[in-house]
Design a protein around this motif. Structure first.
Motif, short mmCIF file in Angstrom:
data_model
loop_
_atom_site.label_atom_id
_atom_site.label_comp_id
_atom_site.label_asym_id
_atom_site.label_seq_id
_atom_site.Cartn_x
_atom_site.Cartn_y
_atom_site.Cartn_z
N HIS A 78 0.85 -1.18 0.00
CA HIS A 78 0.00 0.00 0.00
C HIS A 78 0.89 1.24 0.00
O HIS A 78 1.39 1.65 1.05
N PRO A 79 1.14 1.80 -1.21
CA PRO A 79 1.96 3.01 -1.27
C PRO A 79 1.21 4.19 -0.65
O PRO A 79 -0.02 4.23 -0.67
N HIS A 80 1.94 5.11 -0.08
CA HIS A 80 1.35 6.26 0.59
C HIS A 80 2.05 7.53 0.10
O HIS A 80 3.21 7.48 -0.31
N ALA A 81 1.36 8.65 0.13
CA ALA A 81 1.95 9.92 -0.29
C ALA A 81 3.22 10.23 0.53
O ALA A 81 4.18 10.77 0.02
N ASP A 82 3.20 9.83 1.80
CA ASP A 82 4.36 9.98 2.66
C ASP A 82 5.04 8.61 2.75
O ASP A 82 4.48 7.67 3.32
N PRO A 83 6.25 8.46 2.15
CA PRO A 83 6.92 7.16 2.13
C PRO A 83 7.07 6.50 3.50
O PRO A 83 7.17 5.29 3.61
N ALA A 84 7.06 7.29 4.56
CA ALA A 84 7.17 6.73 5.91
C ALA A 84 5.97 5.83 6.22
O ALA A 84 6.04 4.97 7.10
N PHE A 85 4.87 6.04 5.50
CA PHE A 85 3.66 5.25 5.74
C PHE A 85 3.46 4.13 4.72
O PHE A 85 2.47 3.42 4.76
N ASP A 86 4.39 4.00 3.75
CA ASP A 86 4.30 2.90 2.79
C ASP A 86 4.26 1.57 3.54
O ASP A 86 5.00 1.38 4.49
N LEU A 87 3.40 0.68 3.09
CA LEU A 87 3.36 -0.65 3.68
C LEU A 87 3.72 -1.67 2.61
O LEU A 87 3.05 -1.75 1.58
N GLU A 88 4.79 -2.39 2.82
CA GLU A 88 5.17 -3.50 1.95
C GLU A 88 5.09 -4.75 2.80
O GLU A 88 5.88 -4.93 3.73
N SER A 89 4.10 -5.59 2.50
CA SER A 89 3.87 -6.76 3.33
C SER A 89 3.48 -7.95 2.49
O SER A 89 3.30 -7.85 1.28
N VAL A 90 3.36 -9.08 3.15
CA VAL A 90 2.94 -10.33 2.52
C VAL A 90 1.80 -10.91 3.35
O VAL A 90 1.90 -10.99 4.58
N VAL A 91 0.73 -11.29 2.66
CA VAL A 91 -0.42 -11.93 3.31
C VAL A 91 -0.44 -13.40 2.91
O VAL A 91 -0.33 -13.72 1.73
N THR A 92 -0.56 -14.27 3.91
CA THR A 92 -0.62 -15.70 3.66
C THR A 92 -1.84 -16.29 4.35
O THR A 92 -2.04 -16.08 5.55
#
Length: 141
Positions: A78-92
């Motif tokens: 989930h990219p965010h306008a503020d990179p500090a809030f970007d979420l790079e994750s994996v759902v299993t």
């Protein structure tokens, strides 16, 4: 995604009184995913890129691993306008036969320590989504 010891994981389990095959259908069929999770252009092929879309924005996903009827894993970015809030994750999602049906486990890993709000949101969100998934599965033939 770089795994580090600081990465946090949300884990939610729910026993659903239906066989794994029905739950798998709800996890992997576009119109059913829309019922319990979000609008999407899901496809089950390894490497398939898709989006999950909500009123608040969208999540960029890619199928990472599939064991039909047992396990499904995809990136959840989930990219965010503020990179500090970007979420790079994996759902299993993991499905295990249980006495009363199926034990469904969802794990979302990749939360950084400072992402307390996203972590809490995912914990509450997955509980609600799995409740909705159970209702979707109950309505299937």
């Amino acid at each position: 995604m770089n795994a580090s010891p600081d990465v946090r994981t949300v884990t939610v389990e729910r026993e659903i009184p239906h066989p794994p095959e029905k739950i798998w259908r709800a996890l992997t069929t576009q119109h059913l995913i829309e019922e319990w999770l979000m609008k999407n252009d899901f496809g089950l092929d390894l490497g398939h890129r898709f989006q999950l879309r909500g009123d608040w924005g969208q999540v960029e996903c890619e199928i990472l691993d599939v064991d039909p009827g047992r396990m499904l894993s995809y990136s959840w970015n989930h990219p965010h306008a503020d990179p500090a809030f970007d979420l790079e994750s994996v759902v299993t999602f993991t499905l295990e036969p249980a006495d009363a049906g199926t034990l469904l486990r969802v794990e979302q890993t990749g939360f950084r320590p400072e992402q307390k709000q996203a972590f809490g949101g995912a914990l509450g969100g997955w509980r609600i989504h799995l409740e909705n998934l159970e209702k979707t599965v109950a309505a299937l033939d």
